[in-house]
Write a protein that holds these residues in place. Structure first.
Motif, PDB file in Angstrom:
ATOM      1  N   THR A 128     -48.759  14.671 -47.873  1.00 18.48           N
ATOM      2  CA  THR A 128     -48.518  15.941 -48.549  1.00 18.48           C
ATOM      3  C   THR A 128     -47.918  15.681 -49.922  1.00 18.48           C
ATOM      4  O   THR A 128     -47.247  14.663 -50.147  1.00 18.48           O
ATOM      5  CB  THR A 128     -47.564  16.833 -47.730  1.00 18.48           C
ATOM      6  OG1 THR A 128     -46.317  16.144 -47.541  1.00 18.48           O
ATOM      7  CG2 THR A 128     -48.168  17.175 -46.381  1.00 18.48           C
ATOM      8  N   THR A 129     -48.153  16.608 -50.837  1.00 17.37           N
ATOM      9  CA  THR A 129     -47.657  16.475 -52.206  1.00 17.37           C
ATOM     10  C   THR A 129     -46.674  17.595 -52.494  1.00 17.37           C
ATOM     11  O   THR A 129     -46.958  18.763 -52.222  1.00 17.37           O
ATOM     12  CB  THR A 129     -48.819  16.523 -53.210  1.00 17.37           C
ATOM     13  OG1 THR A 129     -49.800  15.554 -52.848  1.00 17.37           O
ATOM     14  CG2 THR A 129     -48.328  16.241 -54.619  1.00 17.37           C
ATOM     15  N   THR A 130     -45.538  17.232 -53.040  1.00 15.87           N
ATOM     16  CA  THR A 130     -44.549  18.240 -53.406  1.00 15.87           C
ATOM     17  C   THR A 130     -45.003  18.993 -54.657  1.00 15.87           C
ATOM     18  O   THR A 130     -45.851  18.522 -55.411  1.00 15.87           O
ATOM     19  CB  THR A 130     -43.187  17.589 -53.667  1.00 15.87           C
ATOM     20  OG1 THR A 130     -43.332  16.626 -54.722  1.00 15.87           O
ATOM     21  CG2 THR A 130     -42.677  16.893 -52.418  1.00 15.87           C
ATOM     22  N   LYS A 131     -44.423  20.158 -54.876  1.00 19.76           N
ATOM     23  CA  LYS A 131     -44.804  20.983 -56.017  1.00 19.76           C
ATOM     24  C   LYS A 131     -44.330  20.349 -57.327  1.00 19.76           C
ATOM     25  O   LYS A 131     -43.329  19.661 -57.399  1.00 19.76           O
ATOM     26  CB  LYS A 131     -44.216  22.391 -55.867  1.00 19.76           C
ATOM     27  CG  LYS A 131     -44.836  23.176 -54.734  1.00 19.76           C
ATOM     28  CD  LYS A 131     -44.269  24.582 -54.678  1.00 19.76           C
ATOM     29  CE  LYS A 131     -44.911  25.380 -53.559  1.00 19.76           C
ATOM     30  NZ  LYS A 131     -44.373  26.759 -53.495  1.00 19.76           N
ATOM     31  N   TRP A 132     -45.108  20.615 -58.375  1.00 19.88           N
ATOM     32  CA  TRP A 132     -44.785  20.110 -59.694  1.00 19.88           C
ATOM     33  C   TRP A 132     -43.581  20.849 -60.254  1.00 19.88           C
ATOM     34  O   TRP A 132     -43.466  22.059 -60.136  1.00 19.88           O
ATOM     35  CB  TRP A 132     -45.980  20.257 -60.625  1.00 19.88           C
ATOM     36  CG  TRP A 132     -45.686  19.802 -62.030  1.00 19.88           C
ATOM     37  CD1 TRP A 132     -45.212  20.554 -63.052  1.00 19.88           C
ATOM     38  CD2 TRP A 132     -45.805  18.481 -62.546  1.00 19.88           C
ATOM     39  NE1 TRP A 132     -45.037  19.812 -64.176  1.00 19.88           N
ATOM     40  CE2 TRP A 132     -45.403  18.503 -63.895  1.00 19.88           C
ATOM     41  CE3 TRP A 132     -46.228  17.263 -62.006  1.00 19.88           C
ATOM     42  CZ2 TRP A 132     -45.404  17.396 -64.717  1.00 19.88           C
ATOM     43  CZ3 TRP A 132     -46.236  16.153 -62.815  1.00 19.88           C
ATOM     44  CH2 TRP A 132     -45.828  16.215 -64.149  1.00 19.88           C
ATOM     45  N   ASP A 133     -42.663  20.099 -60.846  1.00 15.72           N
ATOM     46  CA  ASP A 133     -41.483  20.677 -61.463  1.00 15.72           C
ATOM     47  C   ASP A 133     -41.349  20.127 -62.879  1.00 15.72           C
ATOM     48  O   ASP A 133     -41.788  19.014 -63.172  1.00 15.72           O
ATOM     49  CB  ASP A 133     -40.228  20.334 -60.645  1.00 15.72           C
ATOM     50  CG  ASP A 133     -39.016  21.141 -61.078  1.00 15.72           C
ATOM     51  OD1 ASP A 133     -38.337  20.708 -62.015  1.00 15.72           O
ATOM     52  OD2 ASP A 133     -38.770  22.200 -60.482  1.00 15.72           O
ATOM     53  N   LYS A 134     -40.745  20.904 -63.759  1.00 18.27           N
ATOM     54  CA  LYS A 134     -40.601  20.474 -65.152  1.00 18.27           C
ATOM     55  C   LYS A 134     -39.723  19.226 -65.279  1.00 18.27           C
ATOM     56  O   LYS A 134     -39.921  18.397 -66.161  1.00 18.27           O
ATOM     57  CB  LYS A 134     -40.012  21.606 -65.987  1.00 18.27           C
ATOM     58  CG  LYS A 134     -40.946  22.804 -66.143  1.00 18.27           C
ATOM     59  CD  LYS A 134     -40.313  23.883 -67.009  1.00 18.27           C
ATOM     60  CE  LYS A 134     -41.256  25.058 -67.178  1.00 18.27           C
ATOM     61  NZ  LYS A 134     -40.665  26.137 -68.019  1.00 18.27           N
ATOM     62  N   LYS A 135     -38.742  19.098 -64.383  1.00 15.40           N
ATOM     63  CA  LYS A 135     -37.814  17.977 -64.464  1.00 15.40           C
ATOM     64  C   LYS A 135     -38.269  16.783 -63.646  1.00 15.40           C
ATOM     65  O   LYS A 135     -37.985  15.636 -64.007  1.00 15.40           O
ATOM     66  CB  LYS A 135     -36.430  18.425 -63.998  1.00 15.40           C
ATOM     67  CG  LYS A 135     -35.785  19.481 -64.876  1.00 15.40           C
ATOM     68  CD  LYS A 135     -34.396  19.828 -64.363  1.00 15.40           C
ATOM     69  CE  LYS A 135     -33.735  20.887 -65.245  1.00 15.40           C
ATOM     70  NZ  LYS A 135     -32.381  21.239 -64.753  1.00 15.40           N
ATOM     71  N   PRO A 137     -41.474  14.809 -61.408  1.00 16.05           N
ATOM     72  CA  PRO A 137     -42.917  14.731 -61.130  1.00 16.05           C
ATOM     73  C   PRO A 137     -43.175  14.940 -59.637  1.00 16.05           C
ATOM     74  O   PRO A 137     -42.268  14.778 -58.811  1.00 16.05           O
ATOM     75  CB  PRO A 137     -43.272  13.307 -61.560  1.00 16.05           C
ATOM     76  CG  PRO A 137     -41.999  12.537 -61.398  1.00 16.05           C
ATOM     77  CD  PRO A 137     -40.898  13.503 -61.736  1.00 16.05           C
ATOM     78  N   PRO A 138     -44.393  15.299 -59.258  1.00 18.13           N
ATOM     79  CA  PRO A 138     -44.693  15.483 -57.831  1.00 18.13           C
ATOM     80  C   PRO A 138     -44.628  14.163 -57.068  1.00 18.13           C
ATOM     81  O   PRO A 138     -44.862  13.092 -57.627  1.00 18.13           O
ATOM     82  CB  PRO A 138     -46.112  16.054 -57.840  1.00 18.13           C
ATOM     83  CG  PRO A 138     -46.689  15.574 -59.124  1.00 18.13           C
ATOM     84  CD  PRO A 138     -45.565  15.544 -60.105  1.00 18.13           C
ATOM     85  N   MET A 139     -44.304  14.275 -55.772  1.00 17.96           N
ATOM     86  CA  MET A 139     -44.194  13.096 -54.913  1.00 17.96           C
ATOM     87  C   MET A 139     -45.133  13.236 -53.728  1.00 17.96           C
ATOM     88  O   MET A 139     -45.354  14.337 -53.216  1.00 17.96           O
ATOM     89  CB  MET A 139     -42.754  12.936 -54.404  1.00 17.96           C
ATOM     90  CG  MET A 139     -41.736  12.691 -55.500  1.00 17.96           C
ATOM     91  SD  MET A 139     -40.055  12.654 -54.838  1.00 17.96           S
ATOM     92  CE  MET A 139     -40.187  11.289 -53.682  1.00 17.96           C
ATOM     93  N   CYS A 140     -45.713  12.119 -53.307  1.00 13.37           N
ATOM     94  CA  CYS A 140     -46.572  12.084 -52.118  1.00 13.37           C
ATOM     95  C   CYS A 140     -45.736  11.604 -50.935  1.00 13.37           C
ATOM     96  O   CYS A 140     -45.118  10.525 -51.001  1.00 13.37           O
ATOM     97  CB  CYS A 140     -47.763  11.174 -52.345  1.00 13.37           C
ATOM     98  SG  CYS A 140     -48.895  11.774 -53.624  1.00 13.37           S
ATOM     99  N   ILE A 141     -45.723  12.397 -49.869  1.00 11.11           N
ATOM    100  CA  ILE A 141     -44.886  12.101 -48.711  1.00 11.11           C
ATOM    101  C   ILE A 141     -45.748  12.113 -47.459  1.00 11.11           C
ATOM    102  O   ILE A 141     -46.564  13.024 -47.266  1.00 11.11           O
ATOM    103  CB  ILE A 141     -43.745  13.131 -48.579  1.00 11.11           C
ATOM    104  CG1 ILE A 141     -42.891  13.151 -49.849  1.00 11.11           C
ATOM    105  CG2 ILE A 141     -42.883  12.833 -47.360  1.00 11.11           C
ATOM    106  CD1 ILE A 141     -41.852  14.248 -49.866  1.00 11.11           C
ATOM    107  N   LEU A 142     -45.567  11.095 -46.606  1.00  8.74           N
ATOM    108  CA  LEU A 142     -46.220  11.075 -45.301  1.00  8.74           C
ATOM    109  C   LEU A 142     -45.350  11.838 -44.310  1.00  8.74           C
ATOM    110  O   LEU A 142     -44.157  11.545 -44.169  1.00  8.74           O
ATOM    111  CB  LEU A 142     -46.424   9.640 -44.819  1.00  8.74           C
ATOM    112  CG  LEU A 142     -47.677   8.906 -45.331  1.00  8.74           C
ATOM    113  CD1 LEU A 142     -47.646   7.455 -44.894  1.00  8.74           C
ATOM    114  CD2 LEU A 142     -48.948   9.574 -44.824  1.00  8.74           C
ATOM    115  N   LYS A 143     -45.935  12.810 -43.653  1.00  2.00           N
ATOM    116  CA  LYS A 143     -45.179  13.659 -42.744  1.00  2.00           C
ATOM    117  C   LYS A 143     -45.930  13.835 -41.438  1.00  2.00           C
ATOM    118  O   LYS A 143     -47.151  14.025 -41.430  1.00  2.00           O
ATOM    119  CB  LYS A 143     -44.934  15.027 -43.402  1.00  2.00           C
ATOM    120  CG  LYS A 143     -43.909  15.885 -42.689  1.00  2.00           C
ATOM    121  CD  LYS A 143     -43.604  17.132 -43.496  1.00  2.00           C
ATOM    122  CE  LYS A 143     -42.537  17.975 -42.824  1.00  2.00           C
ATOM    123  NZ  LYS A 143     -42.237  19.201 -43.599  1.00  2.00           N
TER     124      LYS A 143
END
Length: 251
Positions: A128-135, A137-143
């Motif tokens: 899964t990929t976390t939402k993009w934030d201005k501060k 960057p998105p992260m890919c996480i195995l869940k």
């Protein structure tokens, strides 16, 4: 104290045990009342509230659950097969029957009785990929993703470490146990099934300052009597009633 309100009928028994919270708190955290009649004798009690909730991996008393079931937010109806005897507990070893991890065994990490789901530690993972934030960057996480207990997982018989169907039976001393249909061996319920948010095992829990102690529960602070509150106060203060009530008649 078990759940009796119609609002909480779909909340699983083991979810409530895991929360270690009073039923009234879970009900208050879940309910969404849009309109209620005034509490007056000339009004019949009527309430307009949300009756259909969407259950997922978020517990009913959390903010994520309330966000999923926000006012005006609707979800498609999902039919959940009712299970009379829940047979999967936290700490059980199970074998996955479907997907890329088919045939692998793992330990049950979480159970979600409202959807007949279990999560197996380290298996059935999804990227899964976390939402993009201005501060940040998105992260890919195995869940880990939930698995359906009716068709996607099966308990492992500890005698031969193979998947097996189970039955609930009674021993000679009246204890209810899980029995492997193939081998006839007992599959014990893990100690970790007693785990809650507050403690791993009840005997390891350390009492806090605001906890009600066992001594306070056993102490009787009130004895019922056929007296009104005023009569009870008069007896405690030694006041004697010497006034003669005026006669009156009902017509």
């Amino acid at each position: 104290m078990r759940l009796t309100s119609s609002l909480l009928k779909r909340v699983g028994e083991w979810s409530t045990k895991y929360s270690n919270l009073p039923d009234r708190y879970i009900k208050r955290a879940m309910e969404q009342v849009y309109w209620k009649t005034p509490r007056k004798p000339n009004y019949l009690p009527r309430t307009i509230e949300r009756k259909r909730f969407h259950f997922s991996i978020h517990r009913p008393w959390t903010h994520d659950f309330h966000r999923e079931n926000a006012p005006g937010k609707m979800h498609p109806f999902i039919h959940v097969e009712p299970i009379k005897d829940w047979s999967f507990f936290r700490g059980d070893r199970v074998e996955i029957l479907v997907g890329k991890d088919k045939g692998k065994q793992g330990i049950v990490k979480e159970i979600y009785q409202e959807r007949n789901w279990v999560i197996v530690e380290g298996l059935n993972m999804k990227l899964t990929t976390t939402k993009w934030d201005k501060k940040y960057p998105p992260m890919c996480i195995l869940k880990e993703q939930p698995l359906l207990i009716t068709s996607q997982v099966q308990l492992v018989d500890p005698s031969d470490m193979q998947a097996a169907s189970i039955e609930w039976r009674y021993t000679e001393d009246g204890q209810r146990v899980r029995i492997s249909v193939r081998s006839g061996r007992v599959i014990p319920i893990p100690v970790s099934s007693q785990e809650t948010i507050d403690y791993k095992i009840p005997r390891l829990y350390v009492e806090q300052a605001k906890d009600t102690t066992k001594a306070d529960v056993e102490t009787i602070t009130y004895e019922p009597a056929l007296k009104t509150f005023q009569m009870d106060v008069m007896d405690e203060m030694g006041i004697k009633e010497d006034r003669v009530p005026k006669k009156f008649y009902w017509y």
